[in-house]
Design a protein around this motif. Structure first.
Motif, PDB file in Angstrom:
ATOM      1  N   GLU A 131       0.853  -1.185   0.000  1.00  0.00           N
ATOM      2  CA  GLU A 131       0.000   0.000   0.000  1.00  0.00           C
ATOM      3  C   GLU A 131       0.890   1.238   0.000  1.00  0.00           C
ATOM      4  O   GLU A 131       1.856   1.318   0.767  1.00  0.00           O
ATOM      5  CB  GLU A 131      -0.914   0.018   1.225  1.00  0.00           C
ATOM      6  CG  GLU A 131      -1.970  -1.074   1.225  1.00  0.00           C
ATOM      7  CD  GLU A 131      -3.001  -0.887   2.330  1.00  0.00           C
ATOM      8  OE1 GLU A 131      -2.854   0.079   3.122  1.00  0.00           O
ATOM      9  OE2 GLU A 131      -3.932  -1.703   2.409  1.00  0.00           O
ATOM     10  N   TYR A 132       0.538   2.211  -0.830  1.00  0.00           N
ATOM     11  CA  TYR A 132       1.297   3.457  -0.944  1.00  0.00           C
ATOM     12  C   TYR A 132       0.415   4.601  -0.454  1.00  0.00           C
ATOM     13  O   TYR A 132      -0.644   4.870  -1.026  1.00  0.00           O
ATOM     14  CB  TYR A 132       1.750   3.670  -2.388  1.00  0.00           C
ATOM     15  CG  TYR A 132       2.730   2.610  -2.858  1.00  0.00           C
ATOM     16  CD1 TYR A 132       4.102   2.836  -2.828  1.00  0.00           C
ATOM     17  CD2 TYR A 132       2.276   1.370  -3.304  1.00  0.00           C
ATOM     18  CE1 TYR A 132       5.004   1.868  -3.240  1.00  0.00           C
ATOM     19  CE2 TYR A 132       3.170   0.384  -3.707  1.00  0.00           C
ATOM     20  CZ  TYR A 132       4.523   0.639  -3.675  1.00  0.00           C
ATOM     21  OH  TYR A 132       5.408  -0.335  -4.067  1.00  0.00           O
ATOM     22  N   TRP A 133       0.867   5.280   0.605  1.00  0.00           N
ATOM     23  CA  TRP A 133       0.104   6.340   1.255  1.00  0.00           C
ATOM     24  C   TRP A 133       0.838   7.669   1.133  1.00  0.00           C
ATOM     25  O   TRP A 133       2.060   7.731   1.274  1.00  0.00           O
ATOM     26  CB  TRP A 133      -0.060   6.051   2.744  1.00  0.00           C
ATOM     27  CG  TRP A 133      -0.939   4.893   3.093  1.00  0.00           C
ATOM     28  CD1 TRP A 133      -0.717   3.564   2.831  1.00  0.00           C
ATOM     29  CD2 TRP A 133      -2.178   4.947   3.804  1.00  0.00           C
ATOM     30  NE1 TRP A 133      -1.735   2.801   3.328  1.00  0.00           N
ATOM     31  CE2 TRP A 133      -2.643   3.618   3.935  1.00  0.00           C
ATOM     32  CE3 TRP A 133      -2.925   5.988   4.344  1.00  0.00           C
ATOM     33  CZ2 TRP A 133      -3.834   3.309   4.584  1.00  0.00           C
ATOM     34  CZ3 TRP A 133      -4.110   5.687   4.997  1.00  0.00           C
ATOM     35  CH2 TRP A 133      -4.559   4.355   5.110  1.00  0.00           C
ATOM     36  N   SER A 134       0.075   8.737   0.902  1.00  0.00           N
ATOM     37  CA  SER A 134       0.564  10.102   1.010  1.00  0.00           C
ATOM     38  C   SER A 134      -0.152  10.739   2.198  1.00  0.00           C
ATOM     39  O   SER A 134      -1.387  10.849   2.195  1.00  0.00           O
ATOM     40  CB  SER A 134       0.279  10.885  -0.274  1.00  0.00           C
ATOM     41  OG  SER A 134       0.647  12.239  -0.120  1.00  0.00           O
ATOM     42  N   LEU A 135       0.609  11.137   3.212  1.00  0.00           N
ATOM     43  CA  LEU A 135       0.039  11.633   4.464  1.00  0.00           C
ATOM     44  C   LEU A 135       0.547  13.038   4.764  1.00  0.00           C
ATOM     45  O   LEU A 135       1.618  13.436   4.303  1.00  0.00           O
ATOM     46  CB  LEU A 135       0.437  10.715   5.630  1.00  0.00           C
ATOM     47  CG  LEU A 135       0.120   9.232   5.508  1.00  0.00           C
ATOM     48  CD1 LEU A 135       0.869   8.443   6.580  1.00  0.00           C
ATOM     49  CD2 LEU A 135      -1.380   8.995   5.629  1.00  0.00           C
ATOM     50  N   VAL A 136      -0.226  13.778   5.559  1.00  0.00           N
ATOM     51  CA  VAL A 136       0.274  15.019   6.149  1.00  0.00           C
ATOM     52  C   VAL A 136      -0.001  14.972   7.644  1.00  0.00           C
ATOM     53  O   VAL A 136      -0.941  14.308   8.111  1.00  0.00           O
ATOM     54  CB  VAL A 136      -0.392  16.279   5.534  1.00  0.00           C
ATOM     55  CG1 VAL A 136       0.053  16.484   4.111  1.00  0.00           C
ATOM     56  CG2 VAL A 136      -1.900  16.224   5.641  1.00  0.00           C
ATOM     57  N   THR A 137       0.844  15.665   8.393  1.00  0.00           N
ATOM     58  CA  THR A 137       0.705  15.707   9.841  1.00  0.00           C
ATOM     59  C   THR A 137       1.379  16.963  10.364  1.00  0.00           C
ATOM     60  O   THR A 137       2.231  17.554   9.682  1.00  0.00           O
ATOM     61  CB  THR A 137       1.344  14.460  10.493  1.00  0.00           C
ATOM     62  OG1 THR A 137       1.157  14.508  11.906  1.00  0.00           O
ATOM     63  CG2 THR A 137       2.833  14.378  10.179  1.00  0.00           C
ATOM     64  N   ASN A 138       1.007  17.383  11.576  1.00  0.00           N
ATOM     65  CA  ASN A 138       1.711  18.505  12.198  1.00  0.00           C
ATOM     66  C   ASN A 138       2.762  18.012  13.193  1.00  0.00           C
ATOM     67  O   ASN A 138       3.359  18.805  13.918  1.00  0.00           O
ATOM     68  CB  ASN A 138       0.736  19.469  12.888  1.00  0.00           C
ATOM     69  CG  ASN A 138      -0.076  18.795  13.981  1.00  0.00           C
ATOM     70  OD1 ASN A 138       0.064  17.605  14.243  1.00  0.00           O
ATOM     71  ND2 ASN A 138      -0.945  19.562  14.621  1.00  0.00           N
ATOM     72  N   HIS A 139       3.023  16.702  13.233  1.00  0.00           N
ATOM     73  CA  HIS A 139       4.104  16.170  14.048  1.00  0.00           C
ATOM     74  C   HIS A 139       5.464  16.561  13.463  1.00  0.00           C
ATOM     75  O   HIS A 139       5.588  16.786  12.257  1.00  0.00           O
ATOM     76  CB  HIS A 139       4.041  14.638  14.110  1.00  0.00           C
ATOM     77  CG  HIS A 139       2.806  14.099  14.767  1.00  0.00           C
ATOM     78  ND1 HIS A 139       2.274  14.631  15.911  1.00  0.00           N
ATOM     79  CD2 HIS A 139       2.018  13.030  14.444  1.00  0.00           C
ATOM     80  CE1 HIS A 139       1.201  13.949  16.263  1.00  0.00           C
ATOM     81  NE2 HIS A 139       1.026  12.971  15.388  1.00  0.00           N
ATOM     82  N   ASP A 140       6.496  16.591  14.305  1.00  0.00           N
ATOM     83  CA  ASP A 140       7.848  16.731  13.781  1.00  0.00           C
ATOM     84  C   ASP A 140       8.356  15.365  13.342  1.00  0.00           C
ATOM     85  O   ASP A 140       7.703  14.341  13.536  1.00  0.00           O
ATOM     86  CB  ASP A 140       8.782  17.384  14.812  1.00  0.00           C
ATOM     87  CG  ASP A 140       8.886  16.582  16.109  1.00  0.00           C
ATOM     88  OD1 ASP A 140       8.704  15.345  16.082  1.00  0.00           O
ATOM     89  OD2 ASP A 140       9.157  17.202  17.156  1.00  0.00           O
TER      90      ASP A 140
END
Length: 238
Positions: A131-140
């Motif tokens: 599985e190929y995911w594109s994610l965003v997060t506000n974590h460092d």
């Protein structure tokens, strides 16, 4: 005030992963098909997901649908009208079919990721048993690695971080006209983009990409040139 694990800019994270008892992964590993997953709705232990199954031949798509129906983790499969998602979400492959699948949500990795602050930015591309995911997060970056370790342990998953890049909040990732690409062209171009091949200076070389994909450098350049021709409006070139 932002917590220590948060940043003023969103972090875009590209990952690929494998975990056991996932019917989507198992099917794409056994058959020459790919699956795009989006539009997830969960109720109790069941999940309703909109999928696009794609391949380079309609026969493979038909076989893929039959295999999905036969999975012990799938409750029902409904086919959508032809071209249902064509205007909004482009799709790779010469043959596609849109499906609404109700399946066992207890076997999915979506909730462990989203509950740890990751937001999926586009369709989940499932091909070749990954599985190929594109994610965003506000974590460092450090927190991202800690959270992904937690998911690995919870799901007995293999998770490979392909790249992590900062982007300003509100930046919308570029949507590619992937309906004009073959599965292999899309795979090669996405890897090149994620690994920084198009950055200046380059963060990887054609040889390194070719080695990871287990193809020759000349074949890599052939795939990239065809995708680049489409993006530059010269899709008639070969």
């Amino acid at each position: 005030m932002a917590s220590p694990e948060q940043s003023d800019e969103a972090l875009q994270v590209f990952i690929d992963l494998w975990y056991p008892d996932c019917w989507e992964i198992e099917i794409t590993e056994r058959l020459d098909v790919g699956i795009l997953g989006y539009g997830i709705y969960m109720t109790g232990g069941k999940v309703a997901t909109l999928f696009t199954i794609y391949a380079d031949d309609h026969e493979f798509v038909t076989k893929g649908i039959e295999t999905i129906r036969a999975s012990e983790h799938v409750h029902s499969v409904s086919q959508m009208a032809s071209g249902f998602q064509q205007a909004s979400i482009p799709k790779p492959g010469n043959a596609t079919r849109e499906l609404l699948v109700v399946h066992d949500g207890r076997k999915q990795i979506s909730q462990p990721l989203t509950s740890r602050g990751f937001v999926c930015t586009g369709p989940i591309d499932i091909r070749g048993g990954r599985e190929y995911w594109s994610l965003v997060t506000n974590h460092d970056r450090r927190t991202v690695r800690v959270k992904l370790d937690e998911v690995r342990e919870q799901m007995n998953a293999e998770i490979n971080v392909r790249s992590m890049k900062r982007q300003s909040r509100g930046t919308v990732p570029t949507t590619l006209p992937v309906d004009q690409f073959t599965k292999r062209q899309l795979e090669v171009f996405q890897l090149a983009r994620e690994q920084g091949y198009y950055e200046y200076p380059k963060e990887t070389t054609a040889g390194e990409l070719a080695d990871e994909l287990e193809i020759t450098t000349s074949t890599l350049h052939e795939h990239l040139h065809k995708v680049e021709a489409v993006l530059l409006g010269r899709d008639g070139l070969t």
